[in-house]
Write a protein that holds these residues in place. Structure first.
Motif, PDB file in Angstrom:
ATOM      1  N   UNK A  97      67.819  82.429  68.042  1.00 47.14           N
ATOM      2  CA  UNK A  97      68.922  82.578  67.377  1.00 47.14           C
ATOM      3  C   UNK A  97      69.301  84.138  67.022  1.00 47.14           C
ATOM      4  N   UNK A  98      69.897  84.874  67.555  1.00 47.08           N
ATOM      5  CA  UNK A  98      70.069  86.161  66.982  1.00 47.08           C
ATOM      6  C   UNK A  98      68.600  87.030  67.039  1.00 47.08           C
ATOM      7  N   UNK A  99      68.099  87.340  66.143  1.00 43.20           N
ATOM      8  CA  UNK A  99      67.075  88.455  66.208  1.00 43.20           C
ATOM      9  C   UNK A  99      65.762  87.615  66.120  1.00 43.20           C
ATOM     10  N   UNK A 100      65.491  86.180  66.207  1.00 42.67           N
ATOM     11  CA  UNK A 100      64.321  85.530  66.252  1.00 42.67           C
ATOM     12  C   UNK A 100      64.264  84.283  66.926  1.00 42.67           C
ATOM     13  N   UNK A 101      63.280  83.899  67.047  1.00 48.19           N
ATOM     14  CA  UNK A 101      63.091  82.333  68.071  1.00 48.19           C
ATOM     15  C   UNK A 101      62.526  81.552  66.871  1.00 48.19           C
ATOM     16  N   UNK A 102      62.871  80.281  67.077  1.00 50.04           N
ATOM     17  CA  UNK A 102      62.449  79.344  65.996  1.00 50.04           C
ATOM     18  C   UNK A 102      62.059  77.913  66.722  1.00 50.04           C
ATOM     19  N   UNK A 103      60.857  77.733  66.400  1.00 44.29           N
ATOM     20  CA  UNK A 103      60.150  76.563  66.961  1.00 44.29           C
ATOM     21  C   UNK A 103      60.393  75.472  65.743  1.00 44.29           C
ATOM     22  N   UNK A 104      61.077  74.337  66.029  1.00 46.72           N
ATOM     23  CA  UNK A 104      61.038  73.203  65.443  1.00 46.72           C
ATOM     24  C   UNK A 104      60.430  71.946  65.664  1.00 46.72           C
ATOM     25  N   UNK A 105      59.694  71.451  64.754  1.00 54.58           N
ATOM     26  CA  UNK A 105      58.970  69.933  65.097  1.00 54.58           C
ATOM     27  C   UNK A 105      59.467  69.154  64.148  1.00 54.58           C
ATOM     28  N   UNK A 106      59.678  67.996  64.450  1.00 55.70           N
ATOM     29  CA  UNK A 106      59.913  66.717  63.393  1.00 55.70           C
ATOM     30  C   UNK A 106      59.312  65.492  63.844  1.00 55.70           C
ATOM     31  N   UNK A 107      58.767  64.879  62.921  1.00 55.76           N
ATOM     32  CA  UNK A 107      58.506  63.571  63.051  1.00 55.76           C
ATOM     33  C   UNK A 107      58.064  62.847  61.921  1.00 55.76           C
ATOM     34  N   UNK A 108      57.714  61.393  62.032  1.00 56.76           N
ATOM     35  CA  UNK A 108      57.614  60.449  60.930  1.00 56.76           C
ATOM     36  C   UNK A 108      56.164  60.490  60.313  1.00 56.76           C
ATOM     37  N   UNK A 109      56.031  60.646  59.095  1.00 50.48           N
ATOM     38  CA  UNK A 109      54.736  60.660  58.468  1.00 50.48           C
ATOM     39  C   UNK A 109      54.515  59.366  57.667  1.00 50.48           C
ATOM     40  N   UNK A 110      53.701  58.985  57.037  1.00 52.42           N
ATOM     41  CA  UNK A 110      53.428  57.950  55.964  1.00 52.42           C
ATOM     42  C   UNK A 110      53.345  58.828  54.717  1.00 52.42           C
ATOM     43  N   UNK A 111      54.127  58.005  53.796  1.00 52.15           N
ATOM     44  CA  UNK A 111      54.389  58.587  52.234  1.00 52.15           C
ATOM     45  C   UNK A 111      52.961  59.024  51.785  1.00 52.15           C
ATOM     46  N   UNK A 112      51.884  58.456  52.300  1.00 52.98           N
ATOM     47  CA  UNK A 112      50.516  58.563  51.661  1.00 52.98           C
ATOM     48  C   UNK A 112      49.836  60.071  52.059  1.00 52.98           C
ATOM     49  N   UNK A 113      50.592  60.475  53.127  1.00 47.83           N
ATOM     50  CA  UNK A 113      50.152  61.802  53.809  1.00 47.83           C
ATOM     51  C   UNK A 113      50.907  62.784  52.951  1.00 47.83           C
ATOM     52  N   UNK A 114      51.988  62.618  52.484  1.00 48.54           N
ATOM     53  CA  UNK A 114      53.024  63.809  52.049  1.00 48.54           C
ATOM     54  C   UNK A 114      52.099  64.858  50.954  1.00 48.54           C
ATOM     55  N   UNK A 115      51.613  64.750  49.970  1.00 45.75           N
ATOM     56  CA  UNK A 115      50.819  65.491  49.122  1.00 45.75           C
ATOM     57  C   UNK A 115      49.886  66.107  49.869  1.00 45.75           C
ATOM     58  N   UNK A 116      49.164  65.697  50.806  1.00 50.23           N
ATOM     59  CA  UNK A 116      48.061  66.503  51.585  1.00 50.23           C
ATOM     60  C   UNK A 116      48.823  67.679  52.484  1.00 50.23           C
TER      61      UNK A 116
END
Length: 187
Positions: A97-116
């Motif tokens: 995208x223009x002057x940069x490359x972007x790697x995007x990842x997405x996945x589901x996690x359990x709410x219990x892992x959010x703070x970590x």
């Protein structure tokens, strides 16, 4: 970091992440075979081959780290999600995208892992370049292996190689799951 309080639409999120010149995109089961195909596709990309060798190596190495993190840390998606029945559902894309490359990842996690996850990324994002290098050397010297098989170097190595902060988003999905999105910018 951004928390969204209203309904999350996976298709809209994905469409937004594909803005730019697409080098690689994938939605589905994250498996060793999928990773092999993804790495071959990125390595053979005509768009990437036009870049300087140093940039190509950096993009490829960061892509490898991101996809390995996705593979090792994905949780099963919510029941009823049309994820092809995959317990290892994830999304990965590499876009120029223009002057940069972007790697995007997405996945589901359990709410219990959010703070970590939030704490780990915020810790990494708060470090100076020198602190990143020192922590990296310290972890390598201790050879500590996590229960997922790594020494905790994945995200640290991404920050070290890009010199950029990690951009992440947490989208509430249901009572148990959060959709975690990570964007890594490489210039």
């Amino acid at each position: 970091m951004q928390d969204i309080k209203m309904g999350f639409n996976l298709e809209e999120w994905y469409a937004h992440k594909l803005l730019g010149e697409i080098i690689y995109k994938y939605t589905g089961s994250i498996s060793p075979e999928m990773i092999t195909r993804a790495l071959e596709t990125v390595e053979d990309s005509p768009l990437l081959s036009k870049e300087r060798l140093q940039t190509r190596k950096k993009v490829y190495n960061v892509f490898v780290e991101c996809i390995q993190n996705l593979y090792h840390h994905v949780d099963a998606p919510p029941a009823g999600l049309s994820a092809g029945g995959s317990p290892n559902f994830g999304i990965v894309c590499l876009v120029h995208d223009g002057s940069f490359f972007r790697v995007t990842t997405g996945n589901f996690i359990l709410k219990s892992k959010v703070n970590f996850i939030k704490d780990r990324i915020e810790q990494l994002n708060s470090l100076s370049d020198e602190e990143v290098r020192m922590l990296y050397r310290d972890i390598l010297g201790n050879e500590t292996i996590s229960d997922k098989g790594g020494g905790g170097l994945g995200m640290l190595d991404i920050v070290r190689k890009t010199g950029n902060k990690l951009e992440y988003f947490l989208y509430p999905y249901d009572g148990e799951h959060i959709f975690f999105s990570l964007d890594v910018y490489i210039s």
